[in-house]
Design an enzyme around this catalytic site. Structure first.
Site, PDB file in Angstrom:
ATOM      1  N   ALA A 189       0.866  -1.183   0.000  1.00 31.46           N
ATOM      2  CA  ALA A 189       0.000   0.000   0.000  1.00 31.46           C
ATOM      3  C   ALA A 189       0.899   1.228   0.000  1.00 31.46           C
ATOM      4  CB  ALA A 189      -0.909  -0.003   1.222  1.00 31.46           C
ATOM      5  N   ILE A 213       4.661  -1.171   3.096  1.00 29.71           N
ATOM      6  CA  ILE A 213       4.513   0.238   2.744  1.00 29.71           C
ATOM      7  C   ILE A 213       5.339   0.576   1.511  1.00 29.71           C
ATOM      8  CG2 ILE A 213       4.582   2.597   3.594  1.00 29.71           C
ATOM      9  CD1 ILE A 213       2.781   0.630   5.207  1.00 29.71           C
ATOM     10  N   LYS A 214       4.656   1.028   0.460  1.00 28.67           N
ATOM     11  CA  LYS A 214       5.361   1.476  -0.739  1.00 28.67           C
ATOM     12  C   LYS A 214       5.819   2.917  -0.542  1.00 28.67           C
ATOM     13  CE  LYS A 214       4.222   0.216  -4.975  1.00 28.67           C
ATOM     14  NZ  LYS A 214       3.410  -0.023  -6.199  1.00 28.67           N
ATOM     15  N   ILE A 215       7.102   3.139  -0.762  1.00 30.04           N
ATOM     16  CA  ILE A 215       7.725   4.445  -0.575  1.00 30.04           C
ATOM     17  C   ILE A 215       8.430   4.834  -1.872  1.00 30.04           C
ATOM     18  CG2 ILE A 215       9.453   5.745   0.741  1.00 30.04           C
ATOM     19  CD1 ILE A 215       7.287   4.943   2.579  1.00 30.04           C
TER      20      ILE A 215
END
Length: 218
Positions: free
Chosen positions: A56, A82-84
């Site tokens: 996400a 977590i997509k960064i």
């Protein structure tokens, strides 16, 4: 090689899960917006549908904003990753989040040195974009080869998660390279099942069986 599905569509995920071939899901703001679903509710629904990592993405671009969003998203489910984005602020956030035990996926990676920085910061995954690199006349597959070699040379535990997959040949080449994970749209996953000789073989078997059935009165 693990296979992830790149979608936020629940029906697509359910079909792929039923086939028994996917190991996780990746999403992004565009895919979520396309479904016109509340963001956090859709992420939770995906986590309930597939038992594996679910990426996400944060939408903040500053360090503080990314860390805050990431912590909130990580609370939704133990499988959330977590997509960064691959930026200086993003890498700074990855370093903080990885120290807290929050899994991260550094996205929008277009060079091997970007992947190196992400791994140094402790990213769980890096996502090189194969198709988009090909679009600018570079070699997306060579990019993945370089990243895999660098990670092997230095013993990084970061997984290479190849993204922006356009067709089955991408999947074949990436599997040959030895990439950890490929994430692909549902339409590409469907194409992996098909080959014209398979279809012809099935048709011939059915025709032969029908002739046999007629001849024996079965």
């Amino acid at each position: 090689m693990r296979i992830f599905l790149d979608t936020a569509n629940i029906e697509e995920i359910k079909k792929a899960v039923a086939w028994g071939v996917i190991d996780g899901v990746t999403t992004n703001p565009t895919l979520i917006a396309r479904e016109k679903a509340p963001f956090t509710e859709r992420i939770k629904e995906i986590c309930e549908t597939v038992k594996g990592p679910v990426s996400a993405e944060v939408v903040a671009l500053d360090y503080e904003g990314m860390v805050k969003e990431a912590r909130d998203l990580a609370m939704l489910d133990e499988h959330v990753v977590i997509k960064i984005p691959m930026t200086p602020e993003g890498i700074k956030a990855v370093k903080t989040l990885s120290s807290e035990g929050i899994k991260t996926n550094v996205t929008l990676v277009f060079s091997a040195v970007q992947a190196l920085l992400a791994a140094k910061a402790g990213a769980t995954y890096v996502s090189p974009f194969i198709g988009r690199v090909d679009d600018i006349s570079s070699d997306g597959l060579r990019l993945v080869e370089d990243i895999v070699a660098i990670f092997s040379n230095y013993g990084f535990q970061t997984n290479v998660l190849a993204a922006s997959i356009r067709h089955p040949m991408h999947v074949l080449e990436l599997a040959t390279i030895g990439v950890d994970i490929v994430t692909m749209p549902f339409n590409v996953l469907e194409k992996l099942f098909h080959h014209p000789l398979t279809d012809k073989g099935i048709e011939r078997f059915l025709n032969d069986w029908e002739e046999y059935r007629k001849g024996t009165g079965l």
